[in-house]
Scaffold this motif. Structure first.
Motif, PDB file in Angstrom:
ATOM      1  N   ARG A  91       3.466  -2.523   8.355  1.00  0.00           N
ATOM      2  CA  ARG A  91       4.669  -3.256   7.957  1.00  0.00           C
ATOM      3  C   ARG A  91       4.703  -3.535   6.456  1.00  0.00           C
ATOM      4  O   ARG A  91       5.773  -3.474   5.834  1.00  0.00           O
ATOM      5  CB  ARG A  91       4.787  -4.563   8.746  1.00  0.00           C
ATOM      6  CG  ARG A  91       3.795  -5.644   8.335  1.00  0.00           C
ATOM      7  CD  ARG A  91       3.827  -6.861   9.250  1.00  0.00           C
ATOM      8  NE  ARG A  91       3.094  -7.989   8.696  1.00  0.00           N
ATOM      9  CZ  ARG A  91       1.769  -8.111   8.696  1.00  0.00           C
ATOM     10  NH1 ARG A  91       1.036  -7.142   9.231  1.00  0.00           N
ATOM     11  NH2 ARG A  91       1.182  -9.173   8.173  1.00  0.00           N
ATOM     12  N   LEU A  92       3.546  -3.813   5.863  1.00  0.00           N
ATOM     13  CA  LEU A  92       3.516  -4.133   4.435  1.00  0.00           C
ATOM     14  C   LEU A  92       3.700  -2.879   3.598  1.00  0.00           C
ATOM     15  O   LEU A  92       4.391  -2.893   2.575  1.00  0.00           O
ATOM     16  CB  LEU A  92       2.203  -4.829   4.085  1.00  0.00           C
ATOM     17  CG  LEU A  92       1.894  -6.083   4.900  1.00  0.00           C
ATOM     18  CD1 LEU A  92       0.568  -6.680   4.471  1.00  0.00           C
ATOM     19  CD2 LEU A  92       3.010  -7.116   4.755  1.00  0.00           C
ATOM     20  N   VAL A  93       3.080  -1.789   4.030  1.00  0.00           N
ATOM     21  CA  VAL A  93       3.261  -0.511   3.330  1.00  0.00           C
ATOM     22  C   VAL A  93       4.727  -0.120   3.344  1.00  0.00           C
ATOM     23  O   VAL A  93       5.305   0.264   2.315  1.00  0.00           O
ATOM     24  CB  VAL A  93       2.393   0.586   3.973  1.00  0.00           C
ATOM     25  CG1 VAL A  93       2.681   1.944   3.327  1.00  0.00           C
ATOM     26  CG2 VAL A  93       0.908   0.241   3.838  1.00  0.00           C
ATOM     27  N   ALA A  94       5.376  -0.233   4.511  1.00  0.00           N
ATOM     28  CA  ALA A  94       6.783   0.147   4.625  1.00  0.00           C
ATOM     29  C   ALA A  94       7.668  -0.698   3.726  1.00  0.00           C
ATOM     30  O   ALA A  94       8.593  -0.193   3.082  1.00  0.00           O
ATOM     31  CB  ALA A  94       7.233   0.023   6.081  1.00  0.00           C
ATOM     32  N   GLU A  95       7.384  -1.999   3.663  1.00  0.00           N
ATOM     33  CA  GLU A  95       8.192  -2.873   2.811  1.00  0.00           C
ATOM     34  C   GLU A  95       8.017  -2.521   1.333  1.00  0.00           C
ATOM     35  O   GLU A  95       8.987  -2.487   0.567  1.00  0.00           O
ATOM     36  CB  GLU A  95       7.805  -4.335   3.052  1.00  0.00           C
ATOM     37  CG  GLU A  95       8.476  -5.331   2.117  1.00  0.00           C
ATOM     38  CD  GLU A  95       9.988  -5.358   2.210  1.00  0.00           C
ATOM     39  OE1 GLU A  95      10.633  -5.723   1.201  1.00  0.00           O
ATOM     40  OE2 GLU A  95      10.534  -5.031   3.281  1.00  0.00           O
ATOM     41  N   LEU A  96       6.788  -2.227   0.922  1.00  0.00           N
ATOM     42  CA  LEU A  96       6.559  -1.861  -0.478  1.00  0.00           C
ATOM     43  C   LEU A  96       7.215  -0.524  -0.811  1.00  0.00           C
ATOM     44  O   LEU A  96       7.758  -0.343  -1.905  1.00  0.00           O
ATOM     45  CB  LEU A  96       5.059  -1.828  -0.772  1.00  0.00           C
ATOM     46  CG  LEU A  96       4.394  -3.206  -0.849  1.00  0.00           C
ATOM     47  CD1 LEU A  96       2.874  -3.067  -0.832  1.00  0.00           C
ATOM     48  CD2 LEU A  96       4.839  -3.953  -2.104  1.00  0.00           C
ATOM     49  N   VAL A  97       7.181   0.414   0.128  1.00  0.00           N
ATOM     50  CA  VAL A  97       7.883   1.687  -0.077  1.00  0.00           C
ATOM     51  C   VAL A  97       9.369   1.430  -0.296  1.00  0.00           C
ATOM     52  O   VAL A  97       9.998   2.025  -1.176  1.00  0.00           O
ATOM     53  CB  VAL A  97       7.657   2.633   1.118  1.00  0.00           C
ATOM     54  CG1 VAL A  97       8.618   3.814   1.068  1.00  0.00           C
ATOM     55  CG2 VAL A  97       6.220   3.131   1.140  1.00  0.00           C
ATOM     56  N   SER A  98       9.955   0.524   0.485  1.00  0.00           N
ATOM     57  CA  SER A  98      11.381   0.233   0.351  1.00  0.00           C
ATOM     58  C   SER A  98      11.707  -0.374  -1.002  1.00  0.00           C
ATOM     59  O   SER A  98      12.852  -0.310  -1.460  1.00  0.00           O
ATOM     60  CB  SER A  98      11.845  -0.710   1.468  1.00  0.00           C
ATOM     61  OG  SER A  98      11.410  -2.040   1.236  1.00  0.00           O
ATOM     62  N   ARG A  99      10.694  -0.949  -1.659  1.00  0.00           N
ATOM     63  CA  ARG A  99      10.883  -1.521  -2.985  1.00  0.00           C
ATOM     64  C   ARG A  99      10.600  -0.508  -4.096  1.00  0.00           C
ATOM     65  O   ARG A  99      10.649  -0.851  -5.277  1.00  0.00           O
ATOM     66  CB  ARG A  99       9.965  -2.729  -3.177  1.00  0.00           C
ATOM     67  CG  ARG A  99      10.209  -3.866  -2.199  1.00  0.00           C
ATOM     68  CD  ARG A  99       9.295  -5.035  -2.487  1.00  0.00           C
ATOM     69  NE  ARG A  99       9.497  -6.135  -1.542  1.00  0.00           N
ATOM     70  CZ  ARG A  99       9.065  -7.383  -1.759  1.00  0.00           C
ATOM     71  NH1 ARG A  99       8.396  -7.680  -2.873  1.00  0.00           N
ATOM     72  NH2 ARG A  99       9.297  -8.320  -0.865  1.00  0.00           N
ATOM     73  N   GLY A 100      10.257   0.716  -3.694  1.00  0.00           N
ATOM     74  CA  GLY A 100       9.978   1.751  -4.675  1.00  0.00           C
ATOM     75  C   GLY A 100       8.612   1.652  -5.324  1.00  0.00           C
ATOM     76  O   GLY A 100       8.390   2.226  -6.388  1.00  0.00           O
ATOM     77  N   ARG A 101       7.677   0.979  -4.645  1.00  0.00           N
ATOM     78  CA  ARG A 101       6.342   0.780  -5.214  1.00  0.00           C
ATOM     79  C   ARG A 101       5.407   1.913  -4.801  1.00  0.00           C
ATOM     80  O   ARG A 101       5.544   2.504  -3.725  1.00  0.00           O
ATOM     81  CB  ARG A 101       5.759  -0.539  -4.716  1.00  0.00           C
ATOM     82  CG  ARG A 101       6.591  -1.746  -5.058  1.00  0.00           C
ATOM     83  CD  ARG A 101       6.552  -2.055  -6.547  1.00  0.00           C
ATOM     84  NE  ARG A 101       5.238  -2.514  -6.931  1.00  0.00           N
ATOM     85  CZ  ARG A 101       4.862  -3.798  -6.853  1.00  0.00           C
ATOM     86  NH1 ARG A 101       5.700  -4.710  -6.384  1.00  0.00           N
ATOM     87  NH2 ARG A 101       3.652  -4.166  -7.236  1.00  0.00           N
TER      88      ARG A 101
ATOM     89  N   CYS B  64       2.435  -8.997  -5.702  1.00  0.00           N
ATOM     90  CA  CYS B  64       1.705  -7.760  -5.977  1.00  0.00           C
ATOM     91  C   CYS B  64       2.094  -7.182  -7.330  1.00  0.00           C
ATOM     92  O   CYS B  64       3.246  -7.296  -7.768  1.00  0.00           O
ATOM     93  CB  CYS B  64       1.973  -6.729  -4.883  1.00  0.00           C
ATOM     94  SG  CYS B  64       1.255  -7.145  -3.278  1.00  0.00           S
ATOM     95  N   GLU B  65       1.140  -6.533  -7.945  1.00  0.00           N
ATOM     96  CA  GLU B  65       1.352  -5.928  -9.249  1.00  0.00           C
ATOM     97  C   GLU B  65       1.058  -4.432  -9.182  1.00  0.00           C
ATOM     98  O   GLU B  65       0.094  -4.009  -8.544  1.00  0.00           O
ATOM     99  CB  GLU B  65       0.422  -6.578 -10.290  1.00  0.00           C
ATOM    100  CG  GLU B  65       0.616  -8.077 -10.413  1.00  0.00           C
ATOM    101  CD  GLU B  65      -0.469  -8.753 -11.230  1.00  0.00           C
ATOM    102  OE1 GLU B  65      -0.366  -9.964 -11.454  1.00  0.00           O
ATOM    103  OE2 GLU B  65      -1.438  -8.058 -11.629  1.00  0.00           O
ATOM    104  N   GLY B  66       1.880  -3.624  -9.829  1.00  0.00           N
ATOM    105  CA  GLY B  66       1.614  -2.210  -9.979  1.00  0.00           C
ATOM    106  C   GLY B  66       1.397  -1.490  -8.661  1.00  0.00           C
ATOM    107  O   GLY B  66       2.061  -1.739  -7.658  1.00  0.00           O
ATOM    108  N   ALA B  67       0.440  -0.556  -8.678  1.00  0.00           N
ATOM    109  CA  ALA B  67       0.112   0.250  -7.506  1.00  0.00           C
ATOM    110  C   ALA B  67      -0.747  -0.568  -6.543  1.00  0.00           C
ATOM    111  O   ALA B  67      -1.695  -1.236  -6.955  1.00  0.00           O
ATOM    112  CB  ALA B  67      -0.625   1.508  -7.931  1.00  0.00           C
TER     113      ALA B  67
END
Length: 262
Positions: free
Chosen positions: A81-91, A68-71
């Protein structure tokens, strides 16, 4: 869905309403387990992987998220589950789903989520860097051409679409219901859905102006990456966390608003 009246003419509002009305789907997301199926009008059953959706992102998911790139906009985010993982990466990430149960679960994991159809007005239109169509969500609305056209309008110029395709080469349209066969429960009218394999999606994407950016198989799952060919606008700015949060706060939890779905 109260907001369905805002959909453009001809877009699959009926599908969004039918999926939202699916009590077996909401019950499965709340419990985190199935069995749950999409049942075609001819009786054929497609299993839905509720347990995987409700678990943490697995190794295959992580491979996708690494691309994934950017926003990121996760269309049909399900239980998040995917939203939560991206949040944990600071995205910067927003999940959308027509299911109140899905949105509630996503928010409970710390993600930003809106109860909204992809065919309704969305925050950051034309500015998202990546759109995800995971867990068979390339079938939303039963019309891949309409969905590809809509996603192209959501992405920034040159933006990336990652879609999970069917595990077999297929290109079919059907009307389906969500059913729990053990309980014999089904809710709502049949709604349009599509199943599309990698070759068929690449063929359709090429016909609508997308550029292939890769395809791969991981485990038993298949994926396609596509690039938008839309030209840049001088006024375009990327979506940001503040804009996403503000959009949620404008609308209080209700039938067509942000509540506190692959």
């Amino acid at each position: 869905m109260k907001g369905a009246a805002r959909l453009a003419p001809g877009l699959p509002s009926a599908a969004a309403r039918a999926w939202e009305a699916s009590d077996p789907y909401a019950a499965a997301l709340r419990s985190g387990r199935g069995p749950l199926f999409l049942r075609r009008t001819d009786g054929w059953l497609l299993p839905l992987d509720v347990e995987r959706w409700c678990a943490r992102a697995d190794a295959v998911d992580l491979e996708v998220l690494d691309r994934c790139e950017g926003a990121v906009l996760d269309v049909g985010c399900g239980p998040g589950r995917l939203v939560a993982e991206l949040v944990s990466r600071g995205r910067t990430v927003l999940g959308i789903d027509v299911s109140e149960a899905a949105v509630t679960r996503t928010v409970g994991l710390g993600g930003q989520s809106l109860r909204r159809s992809v065919f309704e007005p969305l925050p950051g239109e034309g500015r998202w860097d990546t759109v995800l169509l995971m867990d068979g969500n390339v079938g939303i609305g039963g019309d891949p051409h309409a969905l590809l056209t809509r996603v192209a309008a959501l992405l920034a110029p040159g933006g990336l679409l990652i879609a999970e395709t069917a595990p077999v080469e297929v290109d079919e349209r059907a009307h389906v219901q969500v059913v729990d066969v053990t309980e014999g429960h089904a809710a709502g009218s049949p709604f349009p859905w599509a199943r599309i394999g990698t070759r068929a999606l690449l063929r359709r994407a090429g016909a609508t102006g997308w550029r292939s950016a890769g395809q791969w198989t991981s485990g038993e799952r298949r994926f396609v990456a596509l690039r938008s060919s839309r030209q840049a606008s001088s006024s375009a700015e990327p979506p940001n966390s503040t804009a996403v949060i503000s959009s949620q706060r404008v609308r209080k939890p209700s039938g067509d608003s942000a509540a506190t779905d692959r």
